[in-house]
Structures are given as structure tokens and as C-alpha cells.
Write a protein that holds these residues in place. Structure first.
Motif, mmCIF file in Angstrom:
data_model
loop_
_atom_site.group_PDB
_atom_site.id
_atom_site.type_symbol
_atom_site.label_atom_id
_atom_site.label_comp_id
_atom_site.label_asym_id
_atom_site.label_seq_id
_atom_site.Cartn_x
_atom_site.Cartn_y
_atom_site.Cartn_z
ATOM 1 N N ASN A 168 0.813 -1.216 0.000
ATOM 2 C CA ASN A 168 0.000 0.000 0.000
ATOM 3 C C ASN A 168 0.847 1.266 0.000
ATOM 4 O O ASN A 168 0.376 2.330 0.402
ATOM 5 N N ASP A 169 2.095 1.125 -0.434
ATOM 6 C CA ASP A 169 2.967 2.289 -0.601
ATOM 7 C C ASP A 169 4.029 1.938 -1.640
ATOM 8 O O ASP A 169 4.035 0.840 -2.194
ATOM 9 N N ILE A 170 4.938 2.860 -1.891
ATOM 10 C CA ILE A 170 5.958 2.695 -2.925
ATOM 11 C C ILE A 170 6.816 1.461 -2.667
ATOM 12 O O ILE A 170 7.255 1.208 -1.535
ATOM 13 N N VAL A 171 7.052 0.668 -3.711
ATOM 14 C CA VAL A 171 7.979 -0.465 -3.640
ATOM 15 C C VAL A 171 9.388 0.072 -3.863
ATOM 16 O O VAL A 171 9.679 0.671 -4.904
ATOM 17 N N THR A 172 10.247 -0.116 -2.900
ATOM 18 C CA THR A 172 11.578 0.489 -2.931
ATOM 19 C C THR A 172 12.681 -0.451 -3.393
ATOM 20 O O THR A 172 13.748 0.007 -3.794
ATOM 21 N N CYS A 173 12.446 -1.793 -3.321
ATOM 22 C CA CYS A 173 13.502 -2.740 -3.664
ATOM 23 C C CYS A 173 12.892 -4.083 -4.023
ATOM 24 O O CYS A 173 11.839 -4.466 -3.481
ATOM 25 N N VAL A 174 13.529 -4.778 -4.947
ATOM 26 C CA VAL A 174 13.063 -6.101 -5.379
ATOM 27 C C VAL A 174 14.268 -7.007 -5.592
ATOM 28 O O VAL A 174 15.366 -6.547 -5.916
ATOM 29 N N VAL A 175 14.044 -8.309 -5.403
ATOM 30 C CA VAL A 175 15.079 -9.303 -5.673
ATOM 31 C C VAL A 175 14.372 -10.597 -6.046
ATOM 32 O O VAL A 175 13.238 -10.849 -5.615
ATOM 33 N N ALA A 176 15.019 -11.406 -6.884
ATOM 34 C CA ALA A 176 14.428 -12.663 -7.347
ATOM 35 C C ALA A 176 15.166 -13.847 -6.737
ATOM 36 O O ALA A 176 16.404 -13.867 -6.693
ATOM 37 N N VAL A 177 14.405 -14.839 -6.276
ATOM 38 C CA VAL A 177 14.968 -16.071 -5.724
ATOM 39 C C VAL A 177 14.161 -17.234 -6.287
ATOM 40 O O VAL A 177 12.991 -17.414 -5.933
ATOM 41 N N ASP A 178 14.792 -18.009 -7.184
ATOM 42 C CA ASP A 178 14.109 -19.140 -7.826
ATOM 43 C C ASP A 178 12.829 -18.645 -8.519
ATOM 44 O O ASP A 178 12.896 -17.726 -9.322
ATOM 45 N N ASN A 179 11.670 -19.228 -8.178
ATOM 46 C CA ASN A 179 10.396 -18.795 -8.752
ATOM 47 C C ASN A 179 9.696 -17.766 -7.883
ATOM 48 O O ASN A 179 8.491 -17.544 -8.028
ATOM 49 N N LEU A 180 10.445 -17.164 -6.986
ATOM 50 C CA LEU A 180 9.873 -16.189 -6.069
ATOM 51 C C LEU A 180 10.429 -14.802 -6.352
ATOM 52 O O LEU A 180 11.584 -14.644 -6.749
ATOM 53 N N VAL A 181 9.594 -13.797 -6.134
ATOM 54 C CA VAL A 181 10.025 -12.406 -6.134
ATOM 55 C C VAL A 181 9.821 -11.875 -4.727
ATOM 56 O O VAL A 181 8.761 -12.090 -4.116
ATOM 57 N N VAL A 182 10.820 -11.207 -4.188
ATOM 58 C CA VAL A 182 10.723 -10.605 -2.868
ATOM 59 C C VAL A 182 10.775 -9.094 -3.049
ATOM 60 O O VAL A 182 11.639 -8.572 -3.756
ATOM 61 N N SER A 183 9.844 -8.389 -2.434
ATOM 62 C CA SER A 183 9.763 -6.933 -2.576
ATOM 63 C C SER A 183 9.727 -6.274 -1.207
ATOM 64 O O SER A 183 9.150 -6.800 -0.256
ATOM 65 N N GLY A 184 10.355 -5.120 -1.110
ATOM 66 C CA GLY A 184 10.316 -4.319 0.113
ATOM 67 C C GLY A 184 9.662 -2.993 -0.184
ATOM 68 O O GLY A 184 9.791 -2.458 -1.298
ATOM 69 N N SER A 185 8.963 -2.443 0.785
ATOM 70 C CA SER A 185 8.177 -1.237 0.525
ATOM 71 C C SER A 185 8.341 -0.214 1.634
ATOM 72 O O SER A 185 8.754 -0.530 2.756
ATOM 73 N N ARG A 186 7.955 0.991 1.283
ATOM 74 C CA ARG A 186 7.913 2.054 2.270
ATOM 75 C C ARG A 186 6.827 1.792 3.315
ATOM 76 O O ARG A 186 6.799 2.437 4.364
ATOM 77 N N ASP A 187 5.931 0.817 3.035
ATOM 78 C CA ASP A 187 4.886 0.471 4.015
ATOM 79 C C ASP A 187 5.419 -0.403 5.143
ATOM 80 O O ASP A 187 4.641 -0.901 5.960
ATOM 81 N N THR A 188 6.735 -0.627 5.198
ATOM 82 C CA THR A 188 7.504 -1.350 6.238
ATOM 83 C C THR A 188 7.461 -2.860 6.082
ATOM 84 O O THR A 188 8.060 -3.569 6.894
ATOM 85 N N THR A 189 6.822 -3.387 5.049
ATOM 86 C CA THR A 189 6.716 -4.840 4.904
ATOM 87 C C THR A 189 7.648 -5.381 3.831
ATOM 88 O O THR A 189 8.042 -4.672 2.900
#
Length: 547
Positions: A168-189
């Protein structure tokens, strides 16, 4: 051009305000004027479009630059750079010119004074020279044919888009692991996504501040940590950093935080160095670079490396590259020791890189061999030879209203994000490596500003990319047939066709052409600094790179 520069600068300020954690009423009023300023800028650009604004050439119209300079080699100084016509199309001509005149020819001009024995001795050398030139010409033609084929192939490539909804806020960083995408956001999650089904796999909550960076240690380092924690040897871990001063280590399969490291500083950059026992490298909003042991998670080193926030950290073998808000770039060597493992090899200031003084202080970097690609919120990518300090640049947008937020490499492909301040359109530009020649561009309807990017390939060799910003999008390469509604095709931007790698010496007159100060802009700058001071943590966030 003065009003154009003023509008461009105001739009940059507004875009940077939009990524702050907290906004004052005055800042909200400024943001509300974005549509009005864009409309006025588009009006002025239409009026000014003419012979002085040649397509594909970034500049302020003061000088015509129909002939560009390109680097012949990364080590070459700008004054040693050959003309583009000789580098890309007629390199065989320059090599033929550099070939000594055969002695047999000299003999003819000298009235036949040479003996038959001398001619016999010189003729084999002459034939060898011509054969070598012929081989070089054949190689150039082959490389050109391969590039043409590659370009044609990319222009027919199709991608399917999957929108990942959950933050629910800007996505600040992303990384890929196998078939997964991991994202970090300004919403703290931190969220984990299953790419084939485009569904949220896990929601990792634990940070109390905006998540700034993510990093994925290699499998062998994950196995070591899993063994020490009595977890499955198939467990994968992700590192996350935040403005709350913590680095957290997450076990993806069980969805739990297994370790927290308190750094005493808002963490604005992060990377993992896979050397010996492994190291976590962090950068702070105050310019500090710190090293942490992957084995003991203890602090090994703290260095006041930069004057402003560390905005990007990347590792390449035993080397670590740090970039800062003031435009400086440092190169460190990891000596794999328990104390002070990082040794400074080179530091290049913002005055050298040409990335200093940018509004918002955003610099991301992507190293490759002796070169580091720098994205710093302008219409081009800077390229630093970190051994010599030589700087060149690559046009990434046909207009100076373009903004480059991030650069990423995958295989022999360089991908630069591009955002147009004037119309709000976003795209990805593709370049071949190592020549840095433009291949094609990818855009899609309602594409938002791309602040972070990750790329990987599937088992069949197809590309998968993920972009983050105001939205989180996965792009999956499709077979040549079977396009469905909503799929997008990579296209060629004719205005970027002529973009070449330029030596920095030929572009100094248009450098920072939109940053000339005026009274109104000075007031805004002072307001921005005052607001940052009042917001505390939000000021550091506005300087933080969204990598």
C-alpha cells in the motif's frame, strides 16, 4: 530555454517529494501543481522543437553536435578517443591508415633504387599486413551482422505483464529467488510472491520503518546458516534493511525473521559479499559504510566513507562499490579478515563522476569489470572506469526531461529505466554489452516510474523481469507466437537509434543544463531543506536511493 530549465527542475523536485515518508501542507500544494507544470513544459518544448534540437542529441542547443565521440577502450582518455565513424562503421579504415606503407611502394616512389632481394624481403610483410587488415574487416562485418540479428530479434520479443497487488505504498527494492520475487516497501513490509501464479506467498512484517534494500545470499551461504539454525538445507534467506536502523534476516520457507542486526543508523544501502565466510555490507544515511560477519553477525568495520547518504552498494567478487548522494563512488577490496576487512582502493568524487549536485541526491550503480554504470536521475547513464577515473556517458532518453533511476545487467544486456518528467511515461531501454549499443525499448500502458529492477532467466533461457515503484510488475518473455490481449512487444525508439557512448569532454556544455538556479527555485530548495530537517527520518529517506 531558461523557463524550460526552471520547469524541469520544479518537476524533478516534485517527483522527489512524492517519495518522502511525510509531506508538509506546502509540499502537498507543490505536488498538486504537477499536471499544470507538465502541460506548460510540453507547450514550451513544442515551441522550441526545431533544427537546434536534433533527435537523439542531448543538449541545450548552444552548440551543434552532429559528430559524437566514443571510447575506443575503457582505459582511453577523452582526448584519445577516435571519431564515432571510425569506431562503429569504418574501424577498418583507421587501421589501414595506421598500417605502415609497404617498402615495395616506397621503392617505386624512390625511382626503383631497391634491389630485387629487398623487394623479396619486403613483399611477404606487405601481404601479411593486408591479410591482417582483411581479417579485421571480416571480424567487424561479422560483429555488425551479429548485432543486427540480435537487434532484430529483440524488436520482435513479446512480454506478458503480471501486476502484483499487495503493498500500500511505494515499492523500494526487489530481488528474485528461484520462482519467487521478494519486494520491500515504504509500508515497512517485505512480501514474497509466487511468480507463476502472481500471488502473494508470504507477508514478512517486522520492520518499523520503510524497507530500503534487499539482498539474497548465494545458496551455499544459505546452507551454512540453515545448518547452524537446525533448519532444512533447502532453506533460502533474504536480507532486508530499513530506516529503523535494523538489518533483518528472513527464512523464506518458514516465513520468519531468524536474526536482527541493530546498526545504530538508518540503513540506506545493503549488499552481500560471497567471499570466505561471507560479509554483510551496509551503508547509512550519514555516509557510513559498515561490514558485518555472516558467521557471527558481529560488526567488523565502520568507516565514514562519504559526506552524504550511501545510496547504493554492489559487490563484484572481492570488490565492493559504494555510491553516495553527493555523487561520489568508492571501490573497496575485501581482504577477508575478522577486523577491518574492507580496504579502500579508489575514491572518485562527485566532481569527477559528474553526478554531484543532483536534486534528490539519487545515485545507483552497477559494476562490470573495470566499468561502473551510474544512474543519477538524468537522461543518460554515466560510465566510470574505476581504475583511471575516465568518465563517459550513454544517452538513455531523447529529451533532457528524461530521468534514469536504475541500471541493471543480465548476461550481455544492459537495462536502463527511463521516466519522462514531461508526460509521466516510463520505459526500459535495452543495450548490448560490452559495446553499449542501443537495441530496443519496452513500455506498457500506465507504466509508472521504475525505481527498482531485478532480472533473471528461466530454465529455458527466457527472460523474467520485475519492476518496482508505485506498482510492482513482473514481465515474462513469451514464445514468438500466441500473443494475447494485454501482452506488450519490445519496440525500437528511432530517437535513440543514433545514441552512442560519448566521452565526457564533449558534453560539458550541456551537463546539468536544467539545474540553473533562479529565485523561485532557490526558495523551493530552502523549503525542501527546512522540511527535511523538521521531518528527521523523512529527510534521510528523500536522500535514500530506491535501488
Amino acid at each position: 530555454m531558461g523557463e524550460v530549465r526552471k520547469l524541469q527542475k520544479k518537476l524533478r523536485q516534485i517527483e522527489n517529494l512524492e517519495i518522502k515518508i511525510n509531506l508538509t501542507p506546502e509540499e502537498r500544494i507543490k505536488i498538486s501543481r504537477k499536471a499544470e507544470l507538465r502541460s506548460r513544459l510540453a507547450e514550451l518544448q513544442l515551441q522550441l522543437s526545431g533544427p537546434q534540437q536534433t533527435l537523439g542529441i542531448v543538449g541545450d542547443g548552444k552548440k551543434e553536435k552532429m559528430k559524437r565521440q566514443v571510447e575506443d577502450a575503457p582505459e582511453a582518455l577523452p582526448s584519445q578517443t577516435p571519431p564515432a565513424s571510425k569506431f562503429l562503421k569504418g574501424e577498418e579504415v583507421s587501421k589501414a591508415q595506421a598500417t605502415p606503407v609497404p617498402a615495395a611502394s616506397q621503392g617505386k616512389r624512390g625511382g626503383g633504387a631497391e634491389t630485387g632481394r629487398q623487394r623479396e624481403r619486403t613483399e611477404p610483410t606487405s601481404v601479411s599486413d593486408y591479410c591482417r587488415d582483411f581479417d579485421n574487416e571480416q571480424q567487424i562485418q561479422q560483429e555488425e551482422a551479429e548485432f543486427t540479428s540480435l537487434k532484430s530479434s529483440w524488436e520482435k520479443t513479446k512480454f506478458r505483464l503480471r501486476l502484483l497487488k499487495g503493498h500500500n505504498d511505494i515499492v523500494t527494492c526487489v530481488v528474485a529467488v528461484d520462482n519467487l520475487v521478494v519486494s520491500g516497501s515504504r509500508d515497512t513490509t517485505v512480501k514474497v510472491w509466487h511468480v507463476p501464479t502472481a500471488t502473494e506467498h508470504k507477508n514478512l512484517g517486522g520492520h518499523t520503518g520503510g524497507v530500503t534494500c534487499l539482498s539474497a545470499p548465494p545458496p551455499e551461504y544459505c546452507r551454512r546458516l540453515a545448518w547452524s539454525l537446525s533448519l532444512s538445507d533447502k532453506e533460502r534467506f533474504i536480507l532486508s534493511s530499513s530506516a529503523d536502523c535494523y538489518v533483518k534476516i528472513w527464512a523464506l520457507n518458514i516465513g520468519q525473521c531468524v536474526k536482527s542486526i541493530y546498526t545504530f543508523n538508518a540503513v540506506t544501502a545493503l549488499c552481500f559479499v560471497p567471499e570466505e565466510d561471507g560479509y554483510i555490507i551496509t551503508g547509512s544515511d550519514g555516509g557510513k559504510v559498515q561490514a558485518w560477519s555472516w558467521h557471527s553477525f558481529e560488526n567488523c568495520q565502520s568507516v565514514n566513507a562519504h559526506r552524504e547518504a550511501v545510496t547504493s552498494l554492489q559487490s563484484q567478487g572481492p570488490l565492493v562499490f559504494s555510491g553516495s548522494a553527493e555523487g561520489g563512488v568508492s571501490v573497496w577490496e575485501n581482504r577477508c579478515s575478522d577486523r577491518d576487512p574492507l580496504r579502500l582502493l579508489h575514491h572518485w568524487s562527485g566532481e569527477v563522476t559528474g553526478c554531484g549536485g543532483g536534486l534528490g541526491g539519487r545515485l545507483t550503480l552497477s559494476p562490470r569489470g573495470d566499468r561502473v554504470f551510474l544512474a543519477h536521475g538524468r537522461a543518460w547513464l554515466k560510465i566510470l572506469d574505476w581504475r583511471t577515473g575516465t568518465i563517459s556517458r550513454l544517452t538513455n532518453h531523447s529529451s533532457i526531461t528524461g530521468v534514469t533511476d536504475c541500471a541493471h545487467q543480465t548476461g550481455s544486456l544492459l537495462i536502463g529505466s527511463c521516466y519522462d518528467l514531461a508526460n509521466g511515461e516510463s520505459s526500459l531501454n535495452l543495450f548490448s554489452l560490452p559495446q553499449c549499443r542501443y537495441l530496443a525499448s519496452l513500455t506498457w500502458p500506465d507504466a509508472s516510474r521504475i525505481l527498482c529492477f531485478a532480472a533473471w532467466t528461466t530454465g529455458s533461457g527466457d527472460h523474467r523481469w520485475v519492476t518496482g515503484g508505485h506498482s510492482l510488475v513482473v514481465l515474462e518473455q513469451l514464445p514468438s507466437s500466441g500473443k494475447q490481449r494485454g501482452d506488450v512487444t519490445v519496440k525500437s525508439d528511432s530517437q535513440l537509434e543514433s545514441s552512442l557512448l560519448e566521452s565526457e569532454g564533449d558534453t560539458e556544455d550541456d551537463e546539468d543544463s536544467d539545474d540553473h538556479e533562479d529565485n523561485d527555485n532557490n526558495d523551493e530548495g530552502r523549503d525542501g531543506r527546512r522540511d527535511d530537517a523538521e521531518d528527521g527520518g523523512s529527510g534521510s529517506w528523500s536522500r535514500c536511493i530506491l535501488q
